[in-house]
Every structure is written in C-alpha cells, then in structure tokens.
Design a protein around this motif. Structure first.
Motif, short mmCIF file in Angstrom:
data_model
loop_
_atom_site.label_atom_id
_atom_site.label_comp_id
_atom_site.label_asym_id
_atom_site.label_seq_id
_atom_site.Cartn_x
_atom_site.Cartn_y
_atom_site.Cartn_z
N UNK A 1 -4.63 7.90 6.48
CA UNK A 1 -5.30 8.31 5.25
C UNK A 1 -4.82 9.64 4.73
N UNK A 2 -3.63 10.06 5.11
CA UNK A 2 -3.10 11.36 4.67
C UNK A 2 -2.35 11.20 3.34
N UNK A 3 -2.32 12.26 2.51
CA UNK A 3 -1.58 12.17 1.25
C UNK A 3 -0.08 12.02 1.49
N UNK A 4 0.57 11.38 0.54
CA UNK A 4 2.02 11.15 0.63
C UNK A 4 2.72 12.13 -0.31
N UNK A 5 3.73 12.81 0.22
CA UNK A 5 4.36 13.92 -0.51
C UNK A 5 5.60 13.46 -1.28
N UNK A 6 5.50 13.59 -2.61
CA UNK A 6 6.59 13.21 -3.51
C UNK A 6 7.28 14.47 -4.03
N UNK A 7 8.55 14.33 -4.28
CA UNK A 7 9.27 15.34 -5.04
C UNK A 7 9.96 14.61 -6.20
N UNK A 8 9.79 15.15 -7.42
CA UNK A 8 10.41 14.54 -8.60
C UNK A 8 11.73 15.24 -8.91
N UNK A 9 12.55 14.59 -9.70
CA UNK A 9 13.85 15.20 -10.03
C UNK A 9 13.71 16.40 -10.96
N UNK A 10 12.56 16.55 -11.61
CA UNK A 10 12.37 17.75 -12.44
C UNK A 10 11.90 18.94 -11.60
N UNK A 11 11.83 18.78 -10.27
CA UNK A 11 11.47 19.90 -9.38
C UNK A 11 10.01 19.91 -8.96
N UNK A 12 9.18 19.11 -9.64
CA UNK A 12 7.76 19.08 -9.32
C UNK A 12 7.51 18.42 -7.95
N UNK A 13 6.54 18.98 -7.19
CA UNK A 13 6.14 18.36 -5.93
C UNK A 13 4.66 17.99 -6.05
N UNK A 14 4.32 16.75 -5.67
CA UNK A 14 2.92 16.32 -5.77
C UNK A 14 2.53 15.59 -4.48
N UNK A 15 1.21 15.47 -4.28
CA UNK A 15 0.69 14.71 -3.15
C UNK A 15 -0.12 13.54 -3.68
N UNK A 16 0.30 12.33 -3.37
CA UNK A 16 -0.37 11.13 -3.86
C UNK A 16 -1.31 10.59 -2.78
N UNK A 17 -2.39 10.00 -3.26
CA UNK A 17 -3.40 9.45 -2.35
C UNK A 17 -2.88 8.19 -1.66
N UNK A 18 -3.21 8.01 -0.37
CA UNK A 18 -3.00 6.71 0.26
C UNK A 18 -4.09 6.50 1.30
N UNK A 19 -4.98 5.55 1.02
CA UNK A 19 -6.10 5.32 1.91
C UNK A 19 -6.09 3.92 2.52
N UNK A 20 -5.14 3.09 2.12
CA UNK A 20 -5.07 1.73 2.67
C UNK A 20 -3.75 1.57 3.40
N UNK A 21 -3.75 0.82 4.51
CA UNK A 21 -2.51 0.65 5.27
C UNK A 21 -1.44 -0.07 4.45
N UNK A 22 -0.20 0.33 4.69
CA UNK A 22 0.95 -0.26 4.01
C UNK A 22 1.50 -1.38 4.89
N UNK A 23 1.45 -2.62 4.37
CA UNK A 23 1.86 -3.77 5.17
C UNK A 23 3.38 -3.93 5.20
N UNK A 24 3.86 -4.42 6.33
CA UNK A 24 5.28 -4.73 6.50
C UNK A 24 5.71 -5.76 5.45
N UNK A 25 6.79 -5.52 4.71
CA UNK A 25 7.21 -6.54 3.74
C UNK A 25 7.81 -7.76 4.45
N UNK A 26 7.70 -8.89 3.78
CA UNK A 26 8.34 -10.11 4.29
C UNK A 26 9.50 -10.42 3.36
N UNK A 27 10.63 -10.72 3.92
CA UNK A 27 11.76 -11.10 3.08
C UNK A 27 12.73 -11.94 3.90
N UNK A 28 13.00 -13.12 3.38
CA UNK A 28 13.93 -14.00 4.08
C UNK A 28 15.38 -13.67 3.72
#
Ligand SMILES: [Zn+2]
Length: 533
Positions: free
Chosen positions: A493-520
């Motif tokens: 449940x920790x924030x995810x740290x983004x950096x944009x190409x314009x130099x801005x740094x932000x922290x985005x919310x993530x409170x739900x688990x990220x599931x493994x993708x399926x791809x054949x």
C-alpha cells in the motif's frame, strides 16, 4: 457517367424527403465543384432552386475548419443558412486538424494536393454530383462517382498508373515507404484477385501521404469508390521503429482486402459486428503476406499471439457482450482470433485443400444473389462445434481455458510468457485505474517515450505526462523490473514514485495488489502459407 449513381441517390433522397421534409419542399438537386485553393480546397455548391437553409447529410464529418466564403451565409452545426434565399455558396475547406477514431477525414493534404471526402459534401434531401476541377498540372481520381468516396485533387506528377490501379504518393513520402505500400497494394490485389475473384466494381486507387495531422501513427480507410487513403504521421518513415515496422508490413494488405470485403457490397453487420470485416481483412492480410513471402511464419505467429492476448485482455472472463467488440482494438484482436480458429478448422477438415479464403469466397460470391453478408452467413460456414462458438457463446469463465484447449487440439502450442510490453501495460493500466476516477485510461508510445493517456481526473497523473521513470526504472526498456518494483510497493500500500520528462516527481497512490499479467507466446502453429491460385 453517373446515371447509375443518380438513380441510387434519387431513391435515397426520396426516402429522406418523405421522412424529414415538408411536403411543399420540391425535389432539390445540387452540383458540387471542388478545386485547389490557398489553404485547402474551395468547394462550390449550386442548387437547383433557391433556399434559405441547407444541411449536410453526414453530421459526423468534422467541419470546424470549413469557412463559408460567400457573403451573408453562415455554417454552424452542419447547416448553411442565410436570411435571404441563395442558390449557390462556396466553402473553403482546410485540412482536418486531427485523426478521430472511426470518422472519415474531410480533407487531408497529400503533398501539394489533397484527398477530399465526397460524402462529407452531400446535402440532405438532394441528389448531388461532385466534379473535381484540376488546375494546371493537376489531375483528379477516381474517374467517376467522386461523391461516393475519397477523391484526389493534386499534381499529376504524384500519380503512378499501373496494371491493377493508380498509386498517388505525397511529395514527402520516403522512397522505401512508397515502395512498400505501392508494391504491397499491387501484390495484394494479385493474390486476392486469384483467390477471391477479380470482379471489383471499381478501378482501385491507393493514396499514400505522410502529411497526416496525427495523433495516430498511421491509419488507413477505404471508400466505396475503391480509393484507399493511407496516412502517416511524423517524419520517421524512412526507418520506422521495430514495433511500427511489424504492423506496417501488412498494413496495405489489410486495406486492400477491404476492396473485396468492405466496399461495393452490403455489410449486414458492419456497425454491430465490425469484427467480421475487420478480422477478415487483418487475418486475410496475414495469410496473403505470409503466402507471398512478405512476412515469415515466425512474424505471423507473433502477430497472432498479440491478437490472442489483446482479445483475452479485453474480454477477460466476462460473458460475451457484443458492445465489447464494436470499437477499439478488440474489433481487430478478437476478429483475427475468430478467423484463425475458422481457418485452422477448415484446413484440418479438408486436409489442407481449403482454407479461410475459400470461406470468404463462398460468402462473397453468395452475396450477389442476396443482400450482402453478415455474421450469420459466416457462422453458417463453420462446423457446428466450431471453436469460434467458445468465444461468442460459451460462459465467460470457461472461455480462455476452452480457447486454449481448442487451439492446442488444432495444432497450436501456447506458452504463458509475458514480455516487457505485457508488464508495462499491466503496471501502467493498474496505476492509472488506482489514480483516475471515471473510467480507466491507457498510454501511448510516442517518439519521446511513454505518455500516459490521462484526463484531468487522475490526481498526480493528470495531464498526460510523458514518463521518465517509475521507481527509477525506464518504463520502456526496463518494464519487467519496473513491474516487480511497483508490485512490491502496491502490496504494501505504499505510494509509487514517478518521474516525468519535464522534471516533475510525483507519488501516485496504489492500494490494490498488481496482478501478474498473462500473455501467451505461440511457439508452434500450422503454417499460414497457402496456395496463391
Ligand atoms: Zn480495416
């Protein structure tokens, strides 16, 4: 030259007249003339009788860059009006400012020339004939029925006439792209002509321009006059990136298939089930390109795997809902999957003597006796227990295990093995969903990198930023490591740290688990290559 056309349009206008117009309104008619002008194309309408108001027939065409140049008249909401009666008016049409999904471009630049969409000029309740007037050094295409589709007006020097049709190439199109498209257009016609018949109701024309306004990287569409318009955005077309070069290699093969399955005949389910004609064109293009040596079997398999995974990602385990197959990439992804299954089945049942193109020929030949073709006609040609039924009829929860088992039984080997594109998509779509309200959004691959497709309702991710890194990983090159890092943050449940190409740094919310993708990955499959006659 257009007596047949006038008959058709008269019937149309009568139907509209009965439904929508006052009885006192006499049968109207218009002649329309278009010619190259500074800033675009100047179009003049001449009406049979004066009126104070005319409306355009197709309201979907974007007309915000159309300027009425006749004094005293206005154009708003697709209606041209005046206080005083008028029987002629002129509009200067500037090229469209953007490509919009599933809308024909009103006007596109092709070097010093243009491609104009004839049906966008038609007026409600009127017969109309469009004449393009070339000025010095110019030519126009097609020769007849310009009002029914795209029409080219521009330099004759841009036109190459060959057996099988004319190719118009914009001045800034690199030679390699021009060759890829022109050669593909002719080779595809030879292949489809041999397999599907040569009785097209028009002389095909291919238009290639690199003057697209974007944002779509490249796009094409076909009109009822047999004119294919292909439009490329940006400047990198002499050496396109690897992920563009793949789809590009069969692009013109797809559009050319529509000369057989999309125009000059009625599509019973064209709007409600576009997966049939689009899937047919896309899968037919793969078969034809593989059989002609334009792509190899490995490229065909990776293309099929991408479609299979795309369809699974869209439909998921939900029960079938036709609306999910009416727009966006699922039309193509699931459309190709259905065609692939049908092809594998018919080849197996006939010991390789028949294939998907025989099914299409049967269906297209039968349309002459009736009213076009549709989903029921296609499904009637499949075996009663076709694997296509699993996708279209079976409960959603069983769909993908069922499809996997059926493909396996038909000789396809599938391995669940996500690639970096799958990890990138899973991570970015999950984080967008965690931060945006009012619907999920995706992302684009742009020249600068990865750009989120976010609205203003996505918290710190609003405003479609271009990404530099997430958790210090490059979202393009380093997508799998990025995925793992994000997964770790989300599970806690920790924030995810983004950096944009314009130099801005932000922290985005993530409170739900990220599931493994399926791809054949398709590790083995019966060859797509088939006979060319
Ligand atoms: Zn298409």
């Amino acid at each position: 030259m257009t007596s047949n056309l006038i008959g058709v349009l008269a019937a149309l206008s009568l139907a509209i007249g009965t439904a929508a117009s006052a009885l006192s309104q006499a049968q109207q008619a218009a002649t329309i003339e278009a010619r190259t002008a500074a800033g675009g194309v100047a179009v003049t309408w001449r009406l049979a009788q004066p009126t104070t108001e005319v409306a355009f027939l197709d309201p979907a065409i974007i007309r915000n860059l159309w300027t009425v140049t006749t004094p005293g008249l206005t154009l708003a909401d697709g209606v041209v009006k005046s206080d005083r009666p008028f029987d002629t008016f002129q509009i200067l049409i500037a090229p469209d400012a953007a490509e919009v999904d599933r809308v024909y471009m009103g006007l596109t630049r092709v070097g010093a020339g243009h491609v104009l969409y004839g049906p966008g000029l038609e007026l409600k309740g009127m017969d109309a004939e469009l004449t393009a007037q070339p000025v010095a050094g110019e030519t126009t295409l097609p020769q007849a029925d310009a009002i029914k589709g795209y029409a080219y007006i521009g330099p004759e020097a841009a036109v190459t006439r060959r057996d099988g049709g004319a190719v118009v190439t914009g001045a800034s199109v690199p030679a390699s792209l021009s060759k890829l498209m022109g050669d593909g257009f002719l080779a595809a016609q030879a292949f489809y002509g041999a397999r599907l018949g040569r009785d097209l109701p028009y002389q095909p024309v291919l238009i290639v321009t690199t003057d697209s306004p974007g944002p779509t990287t490249f796009r094409g569409d076909v009109t009822d006059t047999g004119v294919i318009s292909t439009r490329f955005f940006g400047t990198s077309w002499d050496a396109p990136a690897e992920d563009v070069a793949g789809p590009l290699s069969t692009f013109v093969w797809h559009e050319t298939f529509h000369l057989w399955n999309g125009h000059g005949l009625t599509l019973k389910d064209g709007d409600s089930a576009p997966w049939l004609h689009e899937g047919g064109a896309e899968y037919g293009a793969l078969v034809a390109a593989a059989s002609s040596g334009v792509i190899d079997e490995a490229q065909a398999r990776s293309s099929l795997a991408r479609r299979l995974n795309g369809c699974r990602a869209t439909l998921k385990d939900r029960d079938y809902d036709p609306r999910r197959l009416q727009s966006g990439s699922s039309v193509y992804d699931c459309g190709v999957l259905i065609q692939w299954i049908a092809d594998l089945e018919v080849r197996r049942a006939s010991d390789g003597r028949r294939d998907i193109l025989d099914l299409w020929k049967t269906m297209l030949d039968a349309r002459r006796a009736g009213d076009g073709y549709g989903v029921a006609d296609f499904r009637a040609l499949l075996p009663a227990d076709s694997g296509a039924n699993i996708l279209l009829d079976a409960p959603g929860a069983d769909r993908w295990t069922g499809i996997e088992a059926r493909l396996t039984a038909l000789g396809v080997s599938l391995v669940d093995q996500p690639g970096r594109g799958d990890y990138r998509r899973a991570a970015l779509v999950h984080l967008n969903a965690q931060n945006c309200t009012g619907g999920g959004t995706g992302f684009y691959q742009v020249r600068e990198g990865i750009q989120l497709d976010t609205t203003d309702k996505c918290g710190v991710l609003s405003g479609s930023p271009v990404l530099a890194s997430i958790e210090d990983h490059d979202p393009y090159a380093d997508a799998e490591a990025m995925f793992v890092a994000i997964q770790t943050r989300c599970v806690e449940g920790l924030p995810v740290r983004y950096r944009f190409q314009d130099g801005q740094a932000v922290e985005a919310v993530c409170k739900a688990p990220l599931a493994q993708p399926k791809a054949w990955v398709v590790t083995a499959a019966p060859a797509l290559t088939t006979r060319a006659t």
